[in-house]
Design an enzyme around this catalytic site. Structure first.
Site, mmCIF file in Angstrom:
data_model
loop_
_atom_site.group_PDB
_atom_site.id
_atom_site.type_symbol
_atom_site.label_atom_id
_atom_site.label_comp_id
_atom_site.label_asym_id
_atom_site.label_seq_id
_atom_site.Cartn_x
_atom_site.Cartn_y
_atom_site.Cartn_z
ATOM 1 N N CYS A 63 0.798 -1.251 -0.084
ATOM 2 C CA CYS A 63 -0.056 -0.076 -0.068
ATOM 3 C C CYS A 63 0.744 1.394 0.026
ATOM 4 C CB CYS A 63 -0.863 0.051 1.374
ATOM 5 S SG CYS A 63 -1.965 1.344 1.413
ATOM 6 N N CYS A 119 -2.469 7.147 5.141
ATOM 7 C CA CYS A 119 -3.502 6.405 5.745
ATOM 8 C C CYS A 119 -2.645 5.722 6.950
ATOM 9 C CB CYS A 119 -4.133 5.619 4.763
ATOM 10 S SG CYS A 119 -5.374 4.432 5.719
ATOM 11 N N CYS A 142 -3.468 0.830 9.206
ATOM 12 C CA CYS A 142 -2.454 -0.431 9.186
ATOM 13 C C CYS A 142 -1.098 -0.215 10.075
ATOM 14 C CB CYS A 142 -2.597 -1.205 8.101
ATOM 15 S SG CYS A 142 -4.091 -1.656 7.331
ATOM 16 N N CYS A 195 -7.691 -0.050 -1.548
ATOM 17 C CA CYS A 195 -7.182 -0.541 -0.317
ATOM 18 C C CYS A 195 -7.112 -1.914 -0.429
ATOM 19 C CB CYS A 195 -8.063 -0.214 0.747
ATOM 20 S SG CYS A 195 -7.577 -1.202 2.170
ATOM 21 N N GLN A 232 -18.696 -10.546 11.762
ATOM 22 C CA GLN A 232 -17.341 -10.411 11.663
ATOM 23 C C GLN A 232 -16.630 -9.987 10.449
ATOM 24 O OE1 GLN A 232 -15.972 -11.120 14.829
ATOM 25 N NE2 GLN A 232 -17.945 -12.448 15.748
ATOM 26 N N PHE A 288 -25.422 -12.477 22.668
ATOM 27 C CA PHE A 288 -25.050 -11.308 21.743
ATOM 28 C C PHE A 288 -24.780 -12.065 20.619
ATOM 29 C CE2 PHE A 288 -23.564 -10.634 26.246
ATOM 30 C CZ PHE A 288 -23.811 -9.091 26.477
ATOM 31 N N GLU A 329 -30.179 -11.464 21.117
ATOM 32 C CA GLU A 329 -29.434 -10.463 20.444
ATOM 33 C C GLU A 329 -30.293 -9.501 20.459
ATOM 34 O OE1 GLU A 329 -26.576 -9.656 18.667
ATOM 35 O OE2 GLU A 329 -27.837 -7.744 18.059
ATOM 36 N N ASN A 361 -20.393 -13.338 23.273
ATOM 37 C CA ASN A 361 -19.559 -12.700 22.262
ATOM 38 C C ASN A 361 -19.778 -11.275 22.181
ATOM 39 O OD1 ASN A 361 -19.001 -12.726 18.530
ATOM 40 N ND2 ASN A 361 -17.759 -12.041 20.207
ATOM 41 N N CYS A 383 -13.574 -9.461 21.506
ATOM 42 C CA CYS A 383 -12.492 -8.738 20.628
ATOM 43 C C CYS A 383 -11.821 -7.472 21.385
ATOM 44 C CB CYS A 383 -13.309 -7.849 19.554
ATOM 45 S SG CYS A 383 -14.739 -6.666 20.264
HETATM 46 C C1 LIG Z 1 -19.156 -8.672 18.606
HETATM 47 S S1 LIG Z 1 -20.986 -8.730 18.051
HETATM 48 C C2 LIG Z 1 -20.987 -10.561 18.080
HETATM 49 C C3 LIG Z 1 -22.141 -11.064 17.040
HETATM 50 C C4 LIG Z 1 -22.079 -12.369 16.747
HETATM 51 N N1 LIG Z 1 -21.750 -13.288 18.010
HETATM 52 C C5 LIG Z 1 -21.197 -12.779 15.588
HETATM 53 O O1 LIG Z 1 -20.257 -13.766 15.713
HETATM 54 O O2 LIG Z 1 -21.211 -12.257 14.663
HETATM 55 C C6 LIG Z 1 -21.784 -8.476 19.428
HETATM 56 C C7 LIG Z 1 -23.200 -8.158 19.218
HETATM 57 O O3 LIG Z 1 -23.761 -7.934 20.368
HETATM 58 C C8 LIG Z 1 -25.105 -7.198 20.125
HETATM 59 N N2 LIG Z 1 -25.401 -6.552 21.400
HETATM 60 C C9 LIG Z 1 -24.944 -5.453 21.825
HETATM 61 N N3 LIG Z 1 -25.643 -5.063 23.214
HETATM 62 C C10 LIG Z 1 -26.429 -6.220 23.203
HETATM 63 C C11 LIG Z 1 -27.203 -6.457 24.359
HETATM 64 N N4 LIG Z 1 -27.266 -5.782 25.351
HETATM 65 N N5 LIG Z 1 -28.159 -7.427 24.245
HETATM 66 C C12 LIG Z 1 -27.916 -8.304 23.353
HETATM 67 N N6 LIG Z 1 -27.344 -8.315 22.167
HETATM 68 C C13 LIG Z 1 -26.427 -7.017 22.206
HETATM 69 C C14 LIG Z 1 -24.681 -6.296 18.823
HETATM 70 O O4 LIG Z 1 -25.879 -5.992 18.244
HETATM 71 C C15 LIG Z 1 -23.887 -7.392 18.113
HETATM 72 O O5 LIG Z 1 -24.644 -8.116 17.063
#
Ligand SMILES: C[S@@+](CC[C@H](N)C(=O)[O-])C[C@H]1O[C@@H](n2cnc3c(N)ncnc32)[C@H](O)[C@@H]1O
Length: 427
Positions: free
Chosen positions: A22, A30, A33, A110, A256, A290, A311, A358, A385
């Protein structure tokens, strides 16, 4: 629709060296990265050492022998989404980021983006010009087009979303659809997202979908785990091996960023989950909190398991339910609910045998961690993450000890890391 799979899961011999990837990195235009000039294997070794040291230091430490080989990304062409700020003029739009002094930096080329995204961006720039979509000028608070969001599926199908200040140009976009479909034959979803508010949040609450469907089919292929997979499979479950995981991604839902690494993440979760039975003949109860569009839940679903995904995004839950139907999962073996996962209590009824969490960067927080600690849940898979919030959350669950851990290089060339840990209750 395209059917050639286009991402790879590991660095290849043909890949260009990171340093030559790049020109915008080379001349510091930029800064997305920071580690691009360091060869990827060296980056990954450093990242692994740093994360392992951080997690070894917490009050509920991850032991050194828990770590498995990290999952390495390809050095380029791994990003399945482009989130482009649109600046410049309608006649000469700039698609990228705002650099120093608010000047637009064009990231159309990119090297991180999947090839279908790179090929689509010039076509979309021409559409902006043809429709006279004036880029939004942040200081002057004038103009209509704020962002262009482009996502590519593993098959190369595209979701394109124009983030507009108002509905003024929505019908123009609708009229442009047939031409766009000709120029971008794999265009599956086109929408206008309306974001009237002058603020940093990229998307607004209103989405006008202009195609027949509002969701992109992400046909993931989970690799067979390197350790041979299940040692003691759940009763009736298929033996571990490569298999397809079809997910539906609606607009306004999280996915993701690095599809090949997401495949490894879900495959590892499945392999680790499969090492345990312990439910005396009844289906294993699995909660996925989540859950987004259901990646973990649907990777784990199958005979011998009843999964429940929770979710906050109703759109994402629609996608998860549609994918469960596509997979022909019986209703009782995969349930998805839109709601706040952070207020749930795994100890209130029959405890889940396996709890997957997650959360967003902030982590699961003190209250949910406290309820998991107090519940009868024997096993937890925590995918994070943000190692900083993971350390804090682990310290809040001292009865659950980390047995396995793995780093997933979801975001190469940066300090960001995805970490999956498997916890088991100490008796
Ligand atoms: C890091 S992402 C993970 C999504 C999924 N596990 C995946 O592998 O794609 C976090 C997720 O948590 C959701 N989220 C955020 N706050 C939340 C809450 N209080 N209750 C339920 N879901 C929530 C977001 O909308 C998002 O989809």
């Amino acid at each position: 629709m395209a059917h050639a799979r286009t991402h790879s899961s590991a660095p290849t011999a043909q890949a260009p060296s990171a340093a030559s990837l790049c020109a915008l990195h080379e001349d510091a235009t930029c800064r997305s990265c920071p580690h691009l000039s360091t060869p990827l294997p060296a980056q990954l070794a450093h990242k692994q050492a740093r994360i392992a040291a951080l997690l070894a230091d917490g009050a509920n430490p991850v032991p050194a022998d828990a770590w498995q080989e990290p999952a390495a990304s390809a050095p380029a062409r791994f990003r399945n989404k482009a989130k482009m700020v649109v600046s410049g003029t309608a006649a000469a739009p700039v698609l990228g980021v705002l650099g120093r002094g608010g000047r637009g930096v064009d990231l159309r080329e990119c090297p991180l983006h999947m090839p279908q995204i790179e090929a689509a961006l010039p076509v979309l720039a021409r559409t902006i010009t043809a429709l006279g979509l004036t880029p939004y000028d942040v200081p002057a608070r004038r103009g209509e087009l704020k962002h262009l969001l482009v996502t590519a599926s593993p098959d190369g199908d595209l979701m394109v979303r124009f983030v507009l200040r108002s509905r003024r140009h929505v019908e123009d976009l609708r009229a442009a659809l047939p031409g766009l479909q000709q120029d971008l034959p794999t265009l599956a979803v086109l929408s206008a997202n309306i974001q009237p508010v002058h603020q940093a949040i990229i998307e607004g609450p209103e989405e006008v979908v202009l195609t027949d469907t509002d969701r992109l089919l992400m046909r993931l292929r989970l690799p067979a785990p390197a350790d041979g997979g299940a040692r003691a499979p759940v009763a009736g479950a298929a033996r571990a091996g490569a298999r397809e995981l079809p997910l539906y991604l609606p607009t306004r839902s999280f996915f993701q960023t690095n599809t090949a690494i997401a495949e490894q993440l879900y495959a590892t979760a499945r392999a680790w989950a499969d090492t345990d039975t312990g439910t005396a003949g009844r289906p294993q109860r699995v909660w996925d909190l989540f859950c987004g569009v259901g990646g973990f839940a649907l990777a784990l679903a199958g005979p011998g398991r009843a999964v429940r995904g929770v979710e906050v995004s109703a759109a994402a839950i629609d996608g998860a339910r549609a994918a469960a139907r596509l997979m022909k999962l019986p209703a009782e073996s995969a349930r998805f609910e839109a709601g706040d996962a952070s207020v749930l209590d795994p100890g209130a009824g029959p405890a889940p045998d396996l709890l997957v969490v997650n959360p967003p960067r902030r982590g699961i927080g003190a209250e949910l961690a406290g309820r998991i600690e107090a519940s009868g849940a024997e096993r937890v898979l925590y995918s994070s993450c943000n190692p900083g919030s993971l350390v804090a959350d682990l310290a809040r669950m001292p009865s659950l000890r980390v047995r396995r851990a793995r780093l997933f290089d979801m975001f190469p060339h940066t300090d960001h890391a995805e970490v999956l840990v498997s916890l088991r209750r100490d008796r």
